[in-house]
Design a protein around this motif. Structure first.
Motif, PDB file in Angstrom:
ATOM      1  N   SER A 159     -66.639  29.822  83.931  1.00  0.00           N
ATOM      2  CA  SER A 159     -67.717  30.708  83.487  1.00  0.00           C
ATOM      3  C   SER A 159     -69.073  30.042  83.632  1.00  0.00           C
ATOM      4  O   SER A 159     -70.040  30.658  84.104  1.00  0.00           O
ATOM      5  N   ILE A 160     -69.143  28.765  83.232  1.00  0.00           N
ATOM      6  CA  ILE A 160     -70.402  28.023  83.347  1.00  0.00           C
ATOM      7  C   ILE A 160     -70.832  27.910  84.805  1.00  0.00           C
ATOM      8  O   ILE A 160     -71.999  28.144  85.160  1.00  0.00           O
ATOM      9  N   LEU A 161     -69.894  27.574  85.671  1.00  0.00           N
ATOM     10  CA  LEU A 161     -70.224  27.422  87.094  1.00  0.00           C
ATOM     11  C   LEU A 161     -70.597  28.751  87.727  1.00  0.00           C
ATOM     12  O   LEU A 161     -71.460  28.806  88.616  1.00  0.00           O
ATOM     13  N   ASN A 162     -69.979  29.829  87.291  1.00  0.00           N
ATOM     14  CA  ASN A 162     -70.328  31.148  87.822  1.00  0.00           C
ATOM     15  C   ASN A 162     -71.757  31.532  87.456  1.00  0.00           C
ATOM     16  O   ASN A 162     -72.474  32.135  88.269  1.00  0.00           O
ATOM     17  N   ILE A 163     -72.152  31.202  86.229  1.00  0.00           N
ATOM     18  CA  ILE A 163     -73.534  31.488  85.805  1.00  0.00           C
ATOM     19  C   ILE A 163     -74.519  30.720  86.677  1.00  0.00           C
ATOM     20  O   ILE A 163     -75.539  31.263  87.122  1.00  0.00           O
ATOM     21  N   ILE A 195     -84.302  22.631  90.903  1.00  0.00           N
ATOM     22  CA  ILE A 195     -84.766  22.793  89.528  1.00  0.00           C
ATOM     23  C   ILE A 195     -84.401  24.191  89.040  1.00  0.00           C
ATOM     24  O   ILE A 195     -84.751  25.188  89.677  1.00  0.00           O
ATOM     25  N   PRO A 196     -83.699  24.297  87.924  1.00  0.00           N
ATOM     26  CA  PRO A 196     -83.297  25.621  87.431  1.00  0.00           C
ATOM     27  C   PRO A 196     -84.453  26.357  86.755  1.00  0.00           C
ATOM     28  O   PRO A 196     -85.335  25.742  86.161  1.00  0.00           O
ATOM     29  N   ARG A 203     -79.445  31.778  79.802  1.00  0.00           N
ATOM     30  CA  ARG A 203     -78.162  32.445  80.045  1.00  0.00           C
ATOM     31  C   ARG A 203     -76.996  31.536  79.657  1.00  0.00           C
ATOM     32  O   ARG A 203     -76.010  31.991  79.072  1.00  0.00           O
ATOM     33  N   LEU A 204     -77.128  30.253  79.970  1.00  0.00           N
ATOM     34  CA  LEU A 204     -76.075  29.312  79.600  1.00  0.00           C
ATOM     35  C   LEU A 204     -75.969  29.189  78.080  1.00  0.00           C
ATOM     36  O   LEU A 204     -74.870  29.168  77.525  1.00  0.00           O
ATOM     37  N   LYS A 205     -77.100  29.128  77.415  1.00  0.00           N
ATOM     38  CA  LYS A 205     -77.089  29.002  75.959  1.00  0.00           C
ATOM     39  C   LYS A 205     -76.461  30.218  75.290  1.00  0.00           C
ATOM     40  O   LYS A 205     -75.881  30.118  74.209  1.00  0.00           O
TER      41      LYS A 205
END
Length: 219
Positions: A159-163, A195-196, A203-205
């Motif tokens: 899920s984290i990697l998909n985001i 750089i994100p 979104r990750l949070k």
């Protein structure tokens, strides 16, 4: 290969290992906290511990904590600037075990919370971050990095990697460490190629799998 790979980095001297590397370690800590700590303790190992005063390692570490780059001339006056900003700092020497001789353990306090980073200056101004808050890592500080504490359950990592991939950013390196079987938590350290945007961090949070997410900008 860049010209800096040939002639070395532009630094405030006298030593790339004992000054530039130390400043980068301090700057990494600054970036990890997202600003100044309330206090910081430096525990120096090996040659760092025996020569830090004469080589300016102490001033470089404090300068980095203040957010100064390796070429910033203010490093020479970092103690005075830290005093003006009410930054408390201390130095001590200790044997940290089987680690690089230019290793320092940095213990930072911010808003009554403690953070610990262990890192080494490995030569020519390069550094290696080896531990973040008890989690073993292998970071150069050259890449934008995410430090995520996530639920240790099926589907969490994907899920984290998909985001992240949905934003078009490539993952350069990833390490996942289980930190608590009882709490079912793990730490995921991800180095990125770009750089994100702030929206990615948010979104990750907000992910059901993410407990906390901290962004560390590259040095």
């Amino acid at each position: 290969m860049s010209i800096l790979d040939v002639i070395g980095p532009v630094i405030v001297g006298p030593s790339s290992s004992h000054t530039a590397g130390a400043a980068k370690i301090g700057k990494f800590c600054h970036n990890y906290l997202g600003g100044l700590p309330d206090s910081v303790e430096f525990i120096l190992h090996g040659s760092f511990g025996s020569t830090y005063f004469g080589h300016g390692t102490d001033k470089a570490l404090v300068g980095g904590i203040l957010g100064f780059d390796v070429s910033d001339l203010r490093i020479k006056n970092s103690f005075e600037i830290a005093k003006e900003l009410n930054l408390k700092y201390s130095f001590s020497s200790d044997d940290l075990g089987d680690v690089h001789p230019n290793t320092v353990r940095v213990i930072l306090e911010k808003n009554n919370s403690l953070y610990k980073i262990e890192a080494a200056s490995i030569g020519a101004g390069e550094i290696l971050i080896t531990e973040i808050d008890g989690v073993k890592v292998n970071l150069s500080g050259k890449s934008p990095t995410l430090v995520i504490i996530n639920k240790d359950e099926h589907g969490s990592l994907s899920s984290i990697l998909n985001i992240i991939s949905s934003t078009g950013i490539n993952v350069a390196n990833l390490s996942l460490t289980r930190i608590s079987l009882i709490l079912e938590e793990a730490t995921c350290v991800i180095e990125l190629d770009d750089i994100p945007e702030k929206c990615l961090i948010e979104r990750l949070k907000q992910s059901e799998f993410v407990i906390s997410c901290r962004y560390i900008s590259k040095i």
